[in-house]
Design a protein around this motif. Sequence first.
Motif, PDB file in Angstrom:
ATOM      1  N   ARG A 288       0.807  -1.230   0.000  1.00 50.05           N
ATOM      2  CA  ARG A 288       0.000   0.000   0.000  1.00 50.05           C
ATOM      3  C   ARG A 288       0.832   1.268   0.000  1.00 50.05           C
ATOM      4  O   ARG A 288       0.472   2.257  -0.617  1.00 50.05           O
ATOM      5  N   HIS A 289       1.947   1.271   0.755  1.00 53.54           N
ATOM      6  CA  HIS A 289       2.701   2.507   0.982  1.00 53.54           C
ATOM      7  C   HIS A 289       4.082   2.532   0.331  1.00 53.54           C
ATOM      8  O   HIS A 289       4.737   3.564   0.343  1.00 53.54           O
ATOM      9  N   GLY A 290       4.545   1.393  -0.145  1.00 57.66           N
ATOM     10  CA  GLY A 290       5.860   1.329  -0.779  1.00 57.66           C
ATOM     11  C   GLY A 290       6.991   1.075   0.189  1.00 57.66           C
ATOM     12  O   GLY A 290       7.985   0.465  -0.174  1.00 57.66           O
ATOM     13  N   THR A 291       6.844   1.521   1.414  1.00 62.52           N
ATOM     14  CA  THR A 291       7.876   1.335   2.437  1.00 62.52           C
ATOM     15  C   THR A 291       7.241   1.480   3.814  1.00 62.52           C
ATOM     16  O   THR A 291       6.111   1.971   3.923  1.00 62.52           O
ATOM     17  N   VAL A 292       7.961   1.049   4.832  1.00 64.14           N
ATOM     18  CA  VAL A 292       7.506   1.259   6.213  1.00 64.14           C
ATOM     19  C   VAL A 292       8.665   1.850   6.999  1.00 64.14           C
ATOM     20  O   VAL A 292       9.830   1.658   6.659  1.00 64.14           O
ATOM     21  N   GLY A 293       8.349   2.559   8.047  1.00 63.00           N
ATOM     22  CA  GLY A 293       9.367   3.177   8.885  1.00 63.00           C
ATOM     23  C   GLY A 293      10.057   2.175   9.796  1.00 63.00           C
ATOM     24  O   GLY A 293       9.644   1.012   9.904  1.00 63.00           O
ATOM     25  N   ASP A 294      11.100   2.660  10.450  1.00 64.73           N
ATOM     26  CA  ASP A 294      11.889   1.811  11.346  1.00 64.73           C
ATOM     27  C   ASP A 294      11.046   1.182  12.451  1.00 64.73           C
ATOM     28  O   ASP A 294      11.201   0.007  12.767  1.00 64.73           O
ATOM     29  N   MET A 295      10.139   1.976  13.059  1.00 56.21           N
ATOM     30  CA  MET A 295       9.354   1.448  14.162  1.00 56.21           C
ATOM     31  C   MET A 295       8.483   0.281  13.698  1.00 56.21           C
ATOM     32  O   MET A 295       8.489  -0.787  14.325  1.00 56.21           O
ATOM     33  N   VAL A 296       7.770   0.451  12.612  1.00 52.77           N
ATOM     34  CA  VAL A 296       6.882  -0.607  12.124  1.00 52.77           C
ATOM     35  C   VAL A 296       7.688  -1.832  11.711  1.00 52.77           C
ATOM     36  O   VAL A 296       7.328  -2.967  12.044  1.00 52.77           O
ATOM     37  N   ALA A 297       8.797  -1.607  11.018  1.00 54.45           N
ATOM     38  CA  ALA A 297       9.637  -2.729  10.579  1.00 54.45           C
ATOM     39  C   ALA A 297      10.214  -3.483  11.773  1.00 54.45           C
ATOM     40  O   ALA A 297      10.401  -4.702  11.716  1.00 54.45           O
ATOM     41  N   THR A 298      10.466  -2.781  12.851  1.00 58.09           N
ATOM     42  CA  THR A 298      11.014  -3.412  14.050  1.00 58.09           C
ATOM     43  C   THR A 298       9.912  -4.052  14.882  1.00 58.09           C
ATOM     44  O   THR A 298      10.101  -5.119  15.470  1.00 58.09           O
ATOM     45  N   MET A 299       8.740  -3.425  14.917  1.00 55.51           N
ATOM     46  CA  MET A 299       7.602  -4.014  15.633  1.00 55.51           C
ATOM     47  C   MET A 299       7.232  -5.384  15.078  1.00 55.51           C
ATOM     48  O   MET A 299       6.624  -6.195  15.769  1.00 55.51           O
ATOM     49  N   ALA A 300       7.597  -5.646  13.837  1.00 55.87           N
ATOM     50  CA  ALA A 300       7.237  -6.913  13.194  1.00 55.87           C
ATOM     51  C   ALA A 300       7.849  -8.121  13.899  1.00 55.87           C
ATOM     52  O   ALA A 300       7.450  -9.246  13.630  1.00 55.87           O
ATOM     53  N   HIS A 301       8.788  -7.913  14.818  1.00 55.00           N
ATOM     54  CA  HIS A 301       9.295  -9.036  15.610  1.00 55.00           C
ATOM     55  C   HIS A 301       8.168  -9.654  16.438  1.00 55.00           C
ATOM     56  O   HIS A 301       8.241 -10.828  16.790  1.00 55.00           O
TER      57      HIS A 301
ATOM     58  N   PRO B  71       4.121 -10.110  16.100  1.00 54.31           N
ATOM     59  CA  PRO B  71       2.872  -9.886  15.369  1.00 54.31           C
ATOM     60  C   PRO B  71       1.791  -9.269  16.254  1.00 54.31           C
ATOM     61  O   PRO B  71       0.991  -8.463  15.789  1.00 54.31           O
ATOM     62  N   ALA B  72       1.791  -9.604  17.540  1.00 56.64           N
ATOM     63  CA  ALA B  72       0.793  -9.053  18.463  1.00 56.64           C
ATOM     64  C   ALA B  72       0.996  -7.549  18.635  1.00 56.64           C
ATOM     65  O   ALA B  72       0.034  -6.773  18.594  1.00 56.64           O
ATOM     66  N   VAL B  73       2.227  -7.119  18.828  1.00 53.07           N
ATOM     67  CA  VAL B  73       2.509  -5.692  19.000  1.00 53.07           C
ATOM     68  C   VAL B  73       2.229  -4.943  17.707  1.00 53.07           C
ATOM     69  O   VAL B  73       1.561  -3.895  17.712  1.00 53.07           O
ATOM     70  N   LEU B  74       2.709  -5.461  16.582  1.00 55.51           N
ATOM     71  CA  LEU B  74       2.480  -4.790  15.300  1.00 55.51           C
ATOM     72  C   LEU B  74       0.992  -4.711  14.988  1.00 55.51           C
ATOM     73  O   LEU B  74       0.472  -3.643  14.648  1.00 55.51           O
ATOM     74  N   GLY B  75       0.286  -5.813  15.127  1.00 55.16           N
ATOM     75  CA  GLY B  75      -1.153  -5.819  14.857  1.00 55.16           C
ATOM     76  C   GLY B  75      -1.912  -4.898  15.799  1.00 55.16           C
ATOM     77  O   GLY B  75      -2.800  -4.151  15.375  1.00 55.16           O
ATOM     78  N   GLY B  76      -1.551  -4.924  17.073  1.00 52.51           N
ATOM     79  CA  GLY B  76      -2.202  -4.050  18.050  1.00 52.51           C
ATOM     80  C   GLY B  76      -1.955  -2.585  17.746  1.00 52.51           C
ATOM     81  O   GLY B  76      -2.870  -1.760  17.810  1.00 52.51           O
ATOM     82  N   TYR B  77      -0.718  -2.253  17.392  1.00 50.35           N
ATOM     83  CA  TYR B  77      -0.385  -0.876  17.036  1.00 50.35           C
ATOM     84  C   TYR B  77      -1.210  -0.427  15.829  1.00 50.35           C
ATOM     85  O   TYR B  77      -1.794   0.659  15.828  1.00 50.35           O
ATOM     86  N   LEU B  78      -1.248  -1.255  14.790  1.00 53.08           N
ATOM     87  CA  LEU B  78      -1.977  -0.886  13.577  1.00 53.08           C
ATOM     88  C   LEU B  78      -3.470  -0.711  13.854  1.00 53.08           C
ATOM     89  O   LEU B  78      -4.097   0.234  13.368  1.00 53.08           O
ATOM     90  N   GLN B  79      -4.041  -1.601  14.663  1.00 55.07           N
ATOM     91  CA  GLN B  79      -5.467  -1.494  14.975  1.00 55.07           C
ATOM     92  C   GLN B  79      -5.766  -0.251  15.811  1.00 55.07           C
ATOM     93  O   GLN B  79      -6.731   0.469  15.539  1.00 55.07           O
ATOM     94  N   LEU B  80      -4.948   0.026  16.835  1.00 52.72           N
ATOM     95  CA  LEU B  80      -5.173   1.200  17.672  1.00 52.72           C
ATOM     96  C   LEU B  80      -4.959   2.476  16.864  1.00 52.72           C
ATOM     97  O   LEU B  80      -5.722   3.435  16.979  1.00 52.72           O
ATOM     98  N   SER B  81      -3.948   2.473  16.031  1.00 54.89           N
ATOM     99  CA  SER B  81      -3.676   3.637  15.192  1.00 54.89           C
ATOM    100  C   SER B  81      -4.852   3.926  14.254  1.00 54.89           C
ATOM    101  O   SER B  81      -5.294   5.075  14.124  1.00 54.89           O
ATOM    102  N   ARG B  82      -5.373   2.895  13.628  1.00 55.05           N
ATOM    103  CA  ARG B  82      -6.544   3.060  12.745  1.00 55.05           C
ATOM    104  C   ARG B  82      -7.756   3.545  13.535  1.00 55.05           C
ATOM    105  O   ARG B  82      -8.491   4.434  13.088  1.00 55.05           O
ATOM    106  N   ALA B  83      -7.974   2.954  14.690  1.00 55.90           N
ATOM    107  CA  ALA B  83      -9.121   3.340  15.510  1.00 55.90           C
ATOM    108  C   ALA B  83      -9.026   4.803  15.939  1.00 55.90           C
ATOM    109  O   ALA B  83     -10.026   5.529  15.926  1.00 55.90           O
ATOM    110  N   MET B  84      -7.838   5.269  16.280  1.00 54.25           N
ATOM    111  CA  MET B  84      -7.686   6.646  16.746  1.00 54.25           C
ATOM    112  C   MET B  84      -7.872   7.660  15.614  1.00 54.25           C
ATOM    113  O   MET B  84      -8.129   8.829  15.878  1.00 54.25           O
TER     114      MET B  84
END
Length: 184
Positions: free
Chosen positions: A26-39, A41-54
């Motif tokens: 979708r975006h072509g690239t992701v930032g350091d935080m998102v790429a590192t959160m991928a370690h 899946p729970a943290v990355l998924g939770g971050y993405l869901q909370l970010s979308r909700a906010m």
Amino acid sequence: MPRFDRLTPETAVGASRELLGELVERHGTVGDMVATMAHSPAVLGGYLQLSRAMRRAKLDRKVSELISIAVQAQQGCGICLASHIDAARSLGIAEHEIELAHQGVSSNPAVAAFIRLGLQVYREPASITDEQIDELRALGHSDRAIADVVGVVSLNVLTGAFNLVAGLAPSGHSGQLQRPADDA
């Protein structure tokens, strides 16, 4: 110095591989935080869901950025602080208001009350009183906007704490308040 490697859709596994793949597509690239959160899946998924909700929050975006600046000034995440200062500037928030938010205040009493609430949610939410909530309502703030402050703080705690634990630091500047060149 980063404590974790950045992951890519090729190096991530499981749900993180899928999430990163979708984001990169979708975006072509992701930032350091998102790429590192991928370690995690729970943290990355939770971050993405909370970010979308906010993004559906009724809290004014300018107020949200000022609360975020105040919280990140306390939490100490340079990446988040710099990001929120940049976002505030892009929204046209005056430099003096950004500086005041960095100190945990505002010249606008209604905004100052929200910043105080945000900092109290961050530091000691159990100390919030009925009188404080009544004061916010008297200033015209809805219960939804008051609840949204908790969401803004929660998102900031997650991102700031993650960046600090992962050893991520801002690139390009220190996260300190910096005046634009034309103000010098």
